[in-house]
Design an enzyme around this catalytic site. Structure first.
Site, PDB file in Angstrom:
ATOM      1  N   HIS B 129      35.553  65.128 -50.575  1.00 50.12           N
ATOM      2  CA  HIS B 129      35.835  64.896 -49.246  1.00 50.12           C
ATOM      3  C   HIS B 129      36.861  63.584 -49.801  1.00 50.12           C
ATOM      4  O   HIS B 129      38.108  63.303 -51.134  1.00 50.12           O
ATOM      5  CB  HIS B 129      35.453  64.032 -48.693  1.00 50.12           C
ATOM      6  N   ASP B 206      29.022  60.793 -55.676  1.00 49.56           N
ATOM      7  CA  ASP B 206      29.345  60.856 -54.364  1.00 49.56           C
ATOM      8  C   ASP B 206      28.687  61.131 -53.429  1.00 49.56           C
ATOM      9  O   ASP B 206      28.183  62.750 -53.519  1.00 49.56           O
ATOM     10  CB  ASP B 206      30.563  61.472 -53.625  1.00 49.56           C
ATOM     11  N   GLN B 209      26.428  62.128 -48.614  1.00 49.66           N
ATOM     12  CA  GLN B 209      26.188  63.277 -48.209  1.00 49.66           C
ATOM     13  C   GLN B 209      24.018  63.953 -49.069  1.00 49.66           C
ATOM     14  O   GLN B 209      23.423  64.232 -48.189  1.00 49.66           O
ATOM     15  CB  GLN B 209      26.465  65.315 -47.810  1.00 49.66           C
ATOM     16  N   LYS B 232      24.737  57.709 -42.814  1.00 53.90           N
ATOM     17  CA  LYS B 232      24.307  58.931 -43.453  1.00 53.90           C
ATOM     18  C   LYS B 232      23.024  59.608 -43.371  1.00 53.90           C
ATOM     19  O   LYS B 232      22.802  60.152 -44.152  1.00 53.90           O
ATOM     20  CB  LYS B 232      25.434  59.886 -43.931  1.00 53.90           C
ATOM     21  N   CYS B 370      37.751  66.342 -43.590  1.00 53.49           N
ATOM     22  CA  CYS B 370      38.863  65.564 -44.576  1.00 53.49           C
ATOM     23  C   CYS B 370      38.002  66.094 -46.169  1.00 53.49           C
ATOM     24  O   CYS B 370      37.918  65.576 -46.660  1.00 53.49           O
ATOM     25  CB  CYS B 370      38.367  63.888 -44.383  1.00 53.49           C
TER      26      CYS B 370
END
Lengths: 150, 412
Positions: B129, B206, B209, B232, B370
């Site tokens: 991202h 990261d 998600q 999220k 993104c």
């Protein structure tokens, strides 16, 4: 409630499917790239202007149905117009796309541009439609660097 | 550690917990398939935030009055909850930030500026991202570092052989996504971390998600940093978490200066507070923390293992259903995937797909998500994306599938 047919009018779908003047111009007097960073769409407007008259206009690029149809309708409308007339058409199209022209008769007076009138009801898509017009406007005003909708 | 659910998973029951799911969009029941962008909030989360502002609002770590004590207690209790949720060793390793973007910026600015030197290399992947690219690029510009990028294959899987080739003595940091927001690929993070640690390279994962879709155990992964975006994870926007191993966080300089992050200030010299306050300058998003705590509680009452199981079943059903639609092409076919399905419909632009589906009440994402370098690698400018959550249903997927032929009809 906004109606899908308002945005995807027959004329829009037709110009999307068979865009007019969709080609790179061999010897343009001006050309300019427009970029919508929100969606990554890019298009280039080519102009051949002689004695202040747009003798030829074309475009290339990738984009959604709205941006492609809007560019196609624009090139159709502007071929043969003077720069001054083109400026006036730009303002009319801009007012149409941003919902400033509301009266039905006023819309119909704009001919093919009227097909763009429904887009104003879809705020998330207005920039798709204005990309070509802003690029043209900047090109007519002598811009050389890629212009952005943001 | 995680609670076992009291009752079997009942999606209709779950849906009643989310007020927005009863909303109509363009006269049709909302089908919310944009969960990778942000998830919806349960009544519990909304109520917790309301309750805080109505009856508990005060600044933390400052007053000696009762309200401030209450607010501080909720704030710190949530840190404990997040610690348990991620199975971190200590609650000091949980730093509140605005979200994954700020978490990565914090690490790039603090760890990166302090410990990376000219000529050093940072490894990312082709599916990152923008938030896991740009902070590192800025750091590279400033400190004359090099970015190295792990390539992917056409299915959207990392090429691990290439990754190993990129590792060299100048490699000083690896920052990589767990689950791709554009493709749904689940990267073999544990394996990557293991390899990196053989060369003593720290790894940031990261987790924007992944955190909502699978159980994450930061000690088991052995990641050095892990990032969360609360919104999220069914929590509020503007709150997130940076997990960092204590010995790393301790040697890192503060990211921002201000109140709460200091021990003492004078014009001659300022000394900094200990963890975690060192990294939490200024009045934080206390209501956000409260909401995040409620979201973690809510997830724990269902069980992330139960959620993961349901979602994976739903994901497989969606993949099968979409695969059977004439003219629809799924982008990203990694063997290990979940929750996210990117797709194209013939040459119809994803934005047009998005507008038309919205007219049927279906919210999807259309665009580059993104991840422009990933789109470029795949030779695309944009995709349409369905991203699922545990409140989605098979009948929603069926309705989605039934909406696609009309799309083709309009553009025929």
């Amino acid at each position: 409630m906004s109606n899908l047919n308002d945005i995807y009018q027959e004329m829009i779908l037709d110009h999307n499917k068979s865009p007019r003047n969709f080609k790179q111009m061999e010897n343009p007097t001006q050309h300019l790239e427009g970029y919508n960073p929100l969606c990554g769409d890019k298009l280039t407007i080519y102009l051949c202007i002689k004695d202040d008259i747009i003798e030829d206009i074309s475009f290339t690029g990738s984009g959604c149905a709205i941006s492609k149809a809007s560019a196609s309708i624009m090139t159709d409308k502007l071929k043969g117009k003077t720069k001054l007339e083109a400026e006036a058409v730009f303002h009319a199209a801009h007012d149409m796309l941003t919902g400033k022209i509301k009266d039905k008769d006023d819309i119909l007076k704009q001919g093919n541009l009227a097909a763009l009138s429904g887009i104003s009801q879809f705020p998330m898509r207005i920039k798709c439609a204005t990309l070509a017009w802003h690029t043209l406007h900047a090109a007519l005003n002598g811009a050389h660097q890629t212009i952005s909708t943001e | 550690m995680k609670k076992i659910p009291q009752t079997p998973f009942d999606v209709n029951q779950i849906r009643r917990d989310f007020p927005i799911l009863s909303k109509k969009i363009n006269g049709k029941p909302l089908i919310y398939f944009d969960n990778a962008a942000t998830t919806q909030k349960s009544e519990k989360v909304i109520d917790a935030v309301c309750q805080y502002y109505k009856y508990d609002n005060a600044n933390i770590h400052r007053g000696v009055h009762t309200l401030s004590e209450t607010a501080t207690a909720i704030y710190e209790k949530t840190r404990e909850k997040v610690k348990t949720f991620l199975n971190a060793k200590e609650s000091d390793e949980i730093i509140y930030v605005r979200g994954t973007t700020e978490a990565i910026n914090l690490v790039a600015n603090s760890y990166g500026r302090q410990f990376l030197e000219e000529g050093d290399e940072i490894i990312l992947s082709e599916m990152e991202h923008h938030s896991n690219i740009v902070p590192w690029q800025q750091l590279c510009d400033e400190k004359k570092l090099k970015l190295r990028v792990i390539p992917i294959n056409d299915k959207g899987e990392l090429l691990l052989d290439e990754f190993e080739k990129l590792i060299c003595p100048r490699t000083k940091f690896i920052s990589i996504v767990y689950i791709s927001n554009s493709l749904g690929t689940i990267n073999p993070i544990k394996q990557i971390i293991h390899k990196a640690h053989e060369h003593e390279i720290p790894v940031l994962v990261d987790g924007a998600q992944s955190t909502s879709h699978m159980m994450v155990d930061v000690q088991d992964l052995d990641c050095d940093f892990y990032t969360i975006s609360g919104h999220k994870l069914y929590g509020p926007t503007g709150i997130g978490v940076l997990y960092g191993k204590k010995h790393l966080l301790e040697k890192m300089p503060p990211y921002q200066g201000g109140g709460d992050m200091i021990r003492s200030v004078s014009f001659k010299k300022t000394t900094y507070n200990v963890l975690p306050n060192k990294f939490e300058a200024g009045t934080p998003n206390i209501a956000g923390v409260v909401g995040l705590g409620a979201a973690v509680d809510y997830i724990n009452t269902i069980g992330l293992d139960v959620i993961a199981h349901y979602e994976h079943d739903l994901f497989k059903y969606a993949t099968n259903t979409l695969s059977n639609i004439d003219g629809l092409k799924i982008i990203g076919t990694a063997a290990d995937k979940t929750a996210v399905i990117s797709f194209l419909c013939g040459d119809i632009h994803p934005h047009d797909i998005g507008t038309i589906l919205d007219h049927n009440g279906i919210a999807i994402r259309a665009g580059h998500h993104c991840t422009q370098p990933l789109m470029e690698r795949l030779g695309l400018t944009a995709t349409a994306r369905v991203s699922l959550a545990f409140y989605n249903t098979k009948s929603e997927i069926d309705y989605f599938a039934e909406s696609i032929p009309n799309l083709f009809r309009i553009f025929s």
